[in-house]
Design an enzyme around this catalytic site. Structure first.
Site, PDB file in Angstrom:
ATOM      1  N   GLU A  90      47.560 -34.141 -42.438  1.00 43.84           N
ATOM      2  CA  GLU A  90      46.510 -34.080 -41.418  1.00 43.84           C
ATOM      3  C   GLU A  90      46.440 -32.656 -40.910  1.00 43.84           C
ATOM      4  OE1 GLU A  90      45.887 -35.498 -36.801  1.00 43.84           O
ATOM      5  OE2 GLU A  90      46.837 -36.921 -38.168  1.00 43.84           O
ATOM      6  N   GLU A 142      41.745 -29.846 -31.138  1.00 47.26           N
ATOM      7  CA  GLU A 142      41.881 -30.966 -30.220  1.00 47.26           C
ATOM      8  C   GLU A 142      41.877 -30.393 -28.816  1.00 47.26           C
ATOM      9  OE1 GLU A 142      44.578 -34.483 -31.591  1.00 47.26           O
ATOM     10  OE2 GLU A 142      45.592 -32.618 -32.144  1.00 47.26           O
TER      11      GLU A 142
END
Length: 193
Positions: A65, A70
């Site tokens: 990932e 974020e």
């Protein structure tokens, strides 16, 4: 526009959406630029990220990932962007490596558009915000890091709640929107899968 709303659906208090290129477009190596304006508020968790295209067969974190961006809403955290990689090593332990960048002054990531970038080569992952590098991770062709030598697909979403941001509170206003102006993927060899 990806919009999170406070409304009942499927036994939950909030709705949102996720856009993905899984089984449509994947790529290995190159540069990804995403120009976006972020939402804000306690419990709001926008992300621009990617998973290994083999996710459906090997699962997470074996697929790898890469979190291009974020942001964790609320509590004065809306000025900080996080870039992280996750994988499973040969010993079966989930690994992650990340760093963050905080805007100067009183600015937040919801005040306007920023360009979130990842440059991915066989040797490294490098994260940028507005062409300012804030994190880099070395890669090699070892078994532990082999996930990052294979194709990935993109995912964009606005989550509401979770362990990291916590739950929305009375000050969280809805709807909240992540606006994406453009997504540009420049592959190292000029091709995508």
């Amino acid at each position: 526009i990806i919009e999170a709303r406070q409304q009942q659906f499927g036994g939950r208090q909030y709705t949102s959406s996720r856009l993905t290129t899984q089984d449509k477009v994947s790529f290995t190596f190159g540069r990804t630029d995403i120009r976006a304006a972020l939402p804000k508020g306690q419990g709001i968790w926008p992300a621009l990220w990617s998973l290994g295209a083999n996710f459906a067969t090997v699962g997470w974190p074996r697929s790898g990932e890469i979190d291009i961006m974020e942001m964790i809403g609320g509590s004065g955290r809306e000025d900080t962007v996080h870039g992280t990689a996750h994988w499973q090593d040969s010993g079966g332990v989930k690994r992650d490596q990340g760093d963050s960048y905080t805007l100067s002054g009183n600015a937040t990531l919801a005040d306007g558009f920023h360009v979130y970038s990842l440059v991915w080569t066989p040797q490294s992952l490098t994260w940028y915000i507005d062409d300012i590098q804030y994190h880099s991770m070395s890669l090699d062709e070892s078994e532990d890091l082999s996930a990052f030598q294979k194709p990935f697909f993109l995912i964009f979403n606005v989550a509401v709640g979770g362990n990291w941001p916590g739950s929305p509170n009375a000050n969280t206003q809805f709807p909240q929107r992540m606006l994406i102006d453009y997504v540009r993927v420049f592959s190292e060899d000029g091709t995508t899968d």
